[in-house]
Design a protein around this motif. Structure first.
Motif, short mmCIF file in Angstrom:
data_model
loop_
_atom_site.label_atom_id
_atom_site.label_comp_id
_atom_site.label_asym_id
_atom_site.label_seq_id
_atom_site.Cartn_x
_atom_site.Cartn_y
_atom_site.Cartn_z
N THR A 80 96.87 -1.26 35.12
CA THR A 80 98.14 -1.39 34.43
C THR A 80 99.24 -1.79 35.41
O THR A 80 99.32 -1.30 36.53
N GLU A 81 100.09 -2.71 34.95
CA GLU A 81 101.15 -3.25 35.79
C GLU A 81 102.52 -2.91 35.18
O GLU A 81 102.80 -3.23 34.03
N VAL A 82 103.35 -2.24 35.98
CA VAL A 82 104.71 -1.88 35.59
C VAL A 82 105.66 -2.55 36.58
O VAL A 82 105.41 -2.51 37.79
N PRO A 83 106.73 -3.20 36.10
CA PRO A 83 107.66 -3.84 37.04
C PRO A 83 108.16 -2.86 38.10
O PRO A 83 108.41 -1.69 37.82
N ARG A 84 108.29 -3.37 39.32
CA ARG A 84 108.64 -2.51 40.46
C ARG A 84 109.89 -1.67 40.23
O ARG A 84 109.91 -0.47 40.58
N PRO A 85 110.98 -2.21 39.64
CA PRO A 85 112.18 -1.37 39.48
C PRO A 85 111.96 -0.14 38.59
O PRO A 85 112.75 0.81 38.66
N LEU A 86 110.91 -0.17 37.76
CA LEU A 86 110.67 0.94 36.84
C LEU A 86 109.69 1.98 37.40
O LEU A 86 109.56 3.06 36.84
N GLU A 98 115.91 -7.20 18.05
CA GLU A 98 116.87 -7.83 18.96
C GLU A 98 116.13 -8.45 20.13
O GLU A 98 115.21 -7.84 20.70
N MET A 99 116.50 -9.67 20.50
CA MET A 99 115.85 -10.38 21.60
C MET A 99 116.83 -10.57 22.75
O MET A 99 117.90 -11.16 22.57
N LEU A 100 116.47 -10.07 23.92
CA LEU A 100 117.23 -10.30 25.14
C LEU A 100 116.34 -11.13 26.06
O LEU A 100 115.53 -10.60 26.82
N LEU A 101 116.48 -12.45 25.97
CA LEU A 101 115.58 -13.36 26.67
C LEU A 101 116.27 -13.97 27.89
O LEU A 101 117.50 -14.02 27.97
N GLY A 102 115.45 -14.42 28.82
CA GLY A 102 115.98 -15.01 30.04
C GLY A 102 116.61 -13.98 30.96
O GLY A 102 117.45 -14.31 31.80
N ARG A 103 116.17 -12.73 30.86
CA ARG A 103 116.73 -11.66 31.69
C ARG A 103 115.60 -10.89 32.34
O ARG A 103 114.53 -10.70 31.76
N GLU A 104 115.84 -10.44 33.56
CA GLU A 104 114.85 -9.68 34.32
C GLU A 104 115.46 -8.37 34.80
O GLU A 104 116.62 -8.32 35.22
N VAL A 105 114.68 -7.30 34.73
CA VAL A 105 115.14 -6.00 35.22
C VAL A 105 115.07 -6.00 36.74
O VAL A 105 114.00 -6.26 37.33
N VAL A 106 116.20 -5.70 37.39
CA VAL A 106 116.23 -5.67 38.85
C VAL A 106 116.45 -4.26 39.38
O VAL A 106 116.23 -4.01 40.57
N ALA A 107 116.88 -3.34 38.53
CA ALA A 107 117.07 -1.96 38.95
C ALA A 107 117.06 -1.08 37.71
O ALA A 107 117.37 -1.53 36.60
N VAL A 157 111.81 3.12 27.83
CA VAL A 157 111.34 1.77 28.12
C VAL A 157 109.81 1.74 28.01
O VAL A 157 109.12 2.58 28.61
N ILE A 158 109.31 0.78 27.25
CA ILE A 158 107.86 0.53 27.20
C ILE A 158 107.59 -0.79 27.91
O ILE A 158 108.10 -1.84 27.50
N ALA A 159 106.83 -0.72 28.99
CA ALA A 159 106.50 -1.91 29.77
C ALA A 159 105.22 -2.52 29.21
O ALA A 159 104.11 -2.02 29.46
N ALA A 160 105.36 -3.58 28.43
CA ALA A 160 104.21 -4.32 27.91
C ALA A 160 103.96 -5.50 28.84
O ALA A 160 104.06 -6.67 28.44
N THR A 161 103.69 -5.18 30.08
CA THR A 161 103.69 -6.16 31.16
C THR A 161 102.30 -6.41 31.73
O THR A 161 102.16 -6.91 32.85
N GLY A 162 101.28 -6.07 30.96
CA GLY A 162 99.94 -6.51 31.31
C GLY A 162 99.26 -5.71 32.39
O GLY A 162 99.58 -4.54 32.66
#
Length: 417
Positions: free
Chosen positions: A142-148, A278-287, A314-319
Motif C-alpha cells: 500500500t502506498e500513502v503520499p509522504r506528507p500523510l 466535489e472535484m479539486l483537480l490539479g492539486r497535490e498535497v505537500v503537507a 483522508v482516504i488515500a486511494a493512491t494505489g
C-alpha cells in the motif's frame, strides 16, 4: 519436505496451486482464501475488468467465473460489472473445487533452509519445501503520499483498509487519487450521505469508454481487438503476450509497468460521481497536520499557488508500490540476496523464478518483468501455467540448497530457465 509451498490464497495463489496439484507436485497452499477481496474492498464495489477476463485458472478451464454464476443463478455478461462480493464468493468456490485443501494459517516468515526453504506459520510451525511461490497480493505494498505518513489512522487511511464505509456517514471526507479506487470510494461515500470530495494531481479525471460489443464486424475487431485489459493492440499485447513483454529492455518494461493503464474511472461509475462529488483537480498535497476535529491539508497547484483544506478524514486511494523492501515476509538475509529491477521490485526469469534458486514470485511484484497484466486477475492464467512449469524445471535440475545467482540482471535474465 514438500515440492512446493504456495504462500497466498488469492487469485494468483489459488491458480498456481490448482496447476501444481494437477502436475502431481507434493504441495501445500497457505493463507486465507480471497482475503483482500473479502476484507479490503468496500461493500458495494464492482470489478472493473470484464467478467470473461476475471477467471481464476485451472488447467482444464472448468472453474470459470461464468460457470460459478450459472450454477448460482447469477449472470456474467460482457459490459455488465460483477460485484466484488460475487467475485470473492467465486474465488471460494474455485478453492473448494479446483485446489487441494487450503491451510488458512498465515505465513509469518520465509527463509532459506539447509535444503530449500523454511516457512514459519503464524502459530509457529515450520514447514519445509524445495521451492516456494510467493503470491502475496497487493496488501504489503500500500502506498500513502509522504506528507500523510505518520498521521494517526483515525485521520488518514488507505482505501484498502475499508470493507465498510459506514463509519463515515455524516462526516466530511477527502479522497486522494484519480483512479478507480478513488472515484468508486467517493461514489459510495456520497450515496450514504458523507460530504466527500476528490483531490487529485491530474488536471482532469480520465474515464474508460463503454466497451464495444463482443461480436462486431471483422474490420472493427481487427482494428481494435478485445483483450483482458481493454480494447486495442497495445492492450492486447500487454494482456496476451507477457512472454514477449519480458524481452523488452528493462528500462522500457519498468516505464510501461508504471505508466500503462494509468488512473482512470470505469464508465459505469462516472454518472455517480460527477453530479454529486466535489472535484479539486490539479492539486497535490505537500503537507498535512492534525487539527481539532480532523486534519489540515496544504496543497499546491501547478502554478505554485498554495491552498488549505480542513477535513475530518483522508482516504488515500493512491494505489500500491511493489518493492522488495516491503516484503517483510522474507527473512532479511533472503531479501538482501535478491536481485532487483530499476523500480525496486525483484527481478524474475522467464519461469517467474527470482535470483534465488527455487523462490518464485507472482502477481503485482512481477509487473515490471511481465507487464501490466500482472496487476489484474487476467494475468493469473499465464502466471500459473508458466510458474508451475518453472517449478518443475527447478525440481528436475537441482536438489537445491537455496542459492543466489551471482550474475548481473541482464545476463541472468538471458540465462534463467
Amino acid at each position: 519436505m514438500y515440492d512446493l509451498l504456495v504462500v497466498g490464497a488469492g487469485p494468483y495463489g489459488l491458480s498456481i496451486a490448482s496447476h501444481a496439484a494437477t502436475a502431481g507436485l507434493d504441495m501445500r497452499v497457505l493463507g486465507r482464501p480471497m482475503a483482500s477481496w473479502r476484507s479490503h474492498m468496500a461493500r458495494g464495489m464492482y470489478l472493473k475488468s470484464e467478467p470473461w477476463a476475471s477467471n481464476l485458472a485451472d488447467p482444464e478451464g472448468r472453474w470459470r467465473l461464468d460457470a460459478y454464476c450459472s450454477a448460482s443463478g447469477l449472470t456474467a455478461r460482457h459490459a455488465e460489472p460483477i460485484p466484488v462480493e460475487t467475485f470473492a464468493e467465486y474465488g471460494l468456490w474455485f478453492a473448494r473445487n479446483a485446489v487441494p485443501e487450503v491451510d488458512e494459517r498465515m505465513v509469518s516468515r520465509v527463509a532459506a533452509g539447509p535444503v530449500g526453504f523454511e516457512a514459519v506459520t503464524e502459530d509457529g510451525e515450520v514447514l519445509r519445501a524445495r521451492t516456494v511461490a510467493l503470491a502475496v497480493g497487493v496488501m504489503p505494498f500500500t502506498e500513502v503520499p509522504r506528507p500523510l505518513r505518520g498521521l494517526h489512522p483515525g485521520l488518514v487511511t488507505h482505501s484498502s483498509r475499508h470493507s465498510d464505509l459506514g463509519r463515515f456517514r455524516g462526516m466530511d471526507v477527502t479522497v486522494i487519487g484519480g483512479g478507480q479506487a478513488a472515484v468508486e470510494t467517493a461514489a459510495l461515500l456520497a450515496e450514504q450521505g458523507t460530504r466527500v470530495r476528490v483531490l487529485a494531481r491530474a488536471q482532469r479525471l480520465r474515464w474508460n469508454d463503454v466497451p464495444p460489443p463482443m461480436q462486431r464486424l471483422w474490420w472493427q475487431s481487427a482494428r481494435t481487438p478485445h483483450s483482458g485489459l481493454g480494447c486495442g493492440w497495445r492492450n492486447w499485447f500487454y494482456a496476451e503476450r507477457p512472454d514477449l513483454f519480458r524481452r523488452l529492455p528493462e528500462a522500457t518494461r519498468t516505464r510501461i509497468a508504471a505508466t500503462a493503464l494509468g488512473p482512470a474511472g470505469a464508465w459505469w461509475v462516472r454518472d455517480r460521481v460527477e453530479p454529486v462529488v466535489e472535484m479539486l483537480l490539479g492539486r497535490e498535497v505537500v503537507a498535512a497536520r492534525a487539527v481539532p476535529g480532523g486534519v489540515r491539508l496544504e496543497t499546491v497547484d501547478r502554478a505554485g499557488e498554495l491552498g488549505y483544506l480542513d477535513t475530518e478524514h483522508v482516504i488515500a486511494a493512491t494505489g500500491f508500490r511493489p518493492a522488495l523492501d516491503r516484503l517483510d515476509l522474507l527473512s532479511e538475509e533472503l531479501r538482501a540476496s535478491l536481485t532487483t529491477t530499476a523500480d525496486g521490485s525483484p527481478a524474475v526469469g522467464r519461469g517467474f523464478e527470482s535470483s534465488c534458486h527455487g523462490l518464485f514470485l507472482a502477481g503485482l511484484l512481477t509487473a515490471s518483468s511481465f507487464g501490466p497484466a500482472m496487476r489484474f486477475v487476467h494475468g493469473a492464467t499465464f502466471t500459473a501455467t508458466t510458474l508451475v512449469r518453472g517449478v518443475r524445471h527447478r525440481l528436475r535440475t537441482a536438489a537445491l540448497p537455496a542459492q543466489v545467482i551471482p550474475v548481473p540482471v541482464g545476463r541472468w535474465h538471458a540465462e534463467a530457465p
